[in-house]
Design a protein around this motif. Structure first.
Motif, PDB file in Angstrom:
ATOM      1  N   VAL A   1     -87.826  86.874 -14.445  1.00  0.00           N
ATOM      2  CA  VAL A   1     -89.188  86.336 -14.594  1.00  0.00           C
ATOM      3  C   VAL A   1     -89.758  85.817 -13.279  1.00  0.00           C
ATOM      4  O   VAL A   1     -90.861  86.185 -12.888  1.00  0.00           O
ATOM      5  N   TYR A   2     -89.030  84.950 -12.580  1.00  0.00           N
ATOM      6  CA  TYR A   2     -89.629  84.322 -11.401  1.00  0.00           C
ATOM      7  C   TYR A   2     -88.539  83.803 -10.474  1.00  0.00           C
ATOM      8  O   TYR A   2     -87.589  83.172 -10.926  1.00  0.00           O
ATOM      9  N   THR A   3     -88.690  84.067  -9.186  1.00  0.00           N
ATOM     10  CA  THR A   3     -87.772  83.511  -8.178  1.00  0.00           C
ATOM     11  C   THR A   3     -88.497  82.393  -7.445  1.00  0.00           C
ATOM     12  O   THR A   3     -89.663  82.552  -7.074  1.00  0.00           O
ATOM     13  N   PHE A   4     -87.812  81.260  -7.286  1.00  0.00           N
ATOM     14  CA  PHE A   4     -88.464  80.103  -6.650  1.00  0.00           C
ATOM     15  C   PHE A   4     -87.528  79.479  -5.625  1.00  0.00           C
ATOM     16  O   PHE A   4     -86.307  79.655  -5.708  1.00  0.00           O
ATOM     17  N   ASP A   5     -88.111  78.770  -4.657  1.00  0.00           N
ATOM     18  CA  ASP A   5     -87.267  78.044  -3.703  1.00  0.00           C
ATOM     19  C   ASP A   5     -87.900  76.723  -3.265  1.00  0.00           C
ATOM     20  O   ASP A   5     -87.607  76.226  -2.180  1.00  0.00           O
ATOM     21  N   THR A   6     -88.782  76.189  -4.127  1.00  0.00           N
ATOM     22  CA  THR A   6     -89.318  74.850  -3.827  1.00  0.00           C
ATOM     23  C   THR A   6     -89.219  73.977  -5.072  1.00  0.00           C
ATOM     24  O   THR A   6     -89.202  74.477  -6.211  1.00  0.00           O
ATOM     25  N   VAL A   7     -89.150  72.674  -4.835  1.00  0.00           N
ATOM     26  CA  VAL A   7     -89.078  71.699  -5.932  1.00  0.00           C
ATOM     27  C   VAL A   7     -90.338  71.803  -6.792  1.00  0.00           C
ATOM     28  O   VAL A   7     -90.270  71.755  -8.018  1.00  0.00           O
ATOM     29  N   GLU A   8     -91.478  71.998  -6.150  1.00  0.00           N
ATOM     30  CA  GLU A   8     -92.748  72.054  -6.874  1.00  0.00           C
ATOM     31  C   GLU A   8     -92.787  73.246  -7.829  1.00  0.00           C
ATOM     32  O   GLU A   8     -93.198  73.117  -8.984  1.00  0.00           O
ATOM     33  N   ASP A   9     -92.368  74.423  -7.348  1.00  0.00           N
ATOM     34  CA  ASP A   9     -92.358  75.613  -8.214  1.00  0.00           C
ATOM     35  C   ASP A   9     -91.398  75.405  -9.378  1.00  0.00           C
ATOM     36  O   ASP A   9     -91.667  75.805 -10.507  1.00  0.00           O
TER      37      ASP A   9
END
Ligand code: MGP
Length: 204
Positions: free
Chosen positions: A57-65
């Motif tokens: 679904v989604y790759t993230f690398d920040t706390v906000e995301d």
């Protein structure tokens, strides 16, 4: 975990964080990238191969995301029956067949209450993205499964045969999810075989 919570800016806080009159929205970078997956097996036609409904679904690398994705989508209490959420290190597929998982296994916790599953899932996610385990490199990811009988959470690791490392991860995970229940570790190799050979190899 606390550091991540403290670091995590709510949208309101982010809006209010003004430096010298200029809005400062520097995202808070994580140690590594993580990917959320979704598998809705209730929609799969009978006879379809396992994994045919598994979606990245989604790759993230920040706390906000992370907070945005968690808040809006990835809460196990939003899952229909026979569906899973996964959060795995980017590049690792949540399958026994993935080379990083092939010799691995999983610690499992059952949960009869949805709210409890949400809490344990969130605590585990924060520990993972905050790199709280001593053996971070051994971790593949976590899976939340909603099943008619009982919901489950499973922490997948790489080297099932390394008992010392798995025991240390299991003890830490129990602290993180704050359960007194016994948790069991099973090898993926055993899960591939018939149900009768699937007992837990380790327990804490
Ligand atoms: P499951 O979804 O992990 O457990 O695996 P569930 O639904 O709680 O049922 P139980 O079997 O633990 O009681 C269900 C079935 O899906 C497995 O028995 C496998 O047939 C298949 N399966 C699950 N996983 C995670 C994999 C996988 O990674 N690869 C393949 N090929 N099949 C899998």
């Amino acid at each position: 975990m606390a550091e991540i919570e403290a670091e995590a800016l709510t949208q309101t806080e982010a809006r209010e964080e003004v430096e010298g009159g200029v809005l400062n929205r520097q995202p808070h970078k994580l140690e590594r990238k993580w990917t959320f997956w979704f598998d809705n097996q209730s929609k799969v036609k009978q006879g379809a191969a396992w994994g045919s409904s598994l979606r990245k679904v989604y790759t993230f690398d920040t706390v906000e995301d992370f907070w945005c994705l968690y808040d809006q989508i990835f809460r196990p209490s939003k899952l229909p029956a026979n569906a899973d959420f996964h959060c795995f290190k980017a590049g690792i597929e949540p399958k026994w067949e993935d080379p990083e998982c092939a010799n691995g296994g999983k610690w499992s916790i059952s949960s009869s209450r949805k709210a409890n599953l949400d809490n344990m899932w969130l605590e585990t996610l924060m520990a993972l993205i905050g790199e709280q385990f001593d053996d971070n490199e051994e971790i593949c990811g976590v899976v939340a499964s909603v099943r008619p009988r009982q919901d489950k959470l499973a922490l997948w690791t790489k080297t099932a045969s390394n008992e010392a490392v798995q025991m240390s991860i299991g003890r830490k995970w129990k602290e993180i999810v704050d359960t007194a229940d016994k948790i069991l570790y099973s090898y993926h190799d055993d899960s591939r075989r018939d149900k009768s050979s699937r007992g837990g190899r380790y327990s804490v």
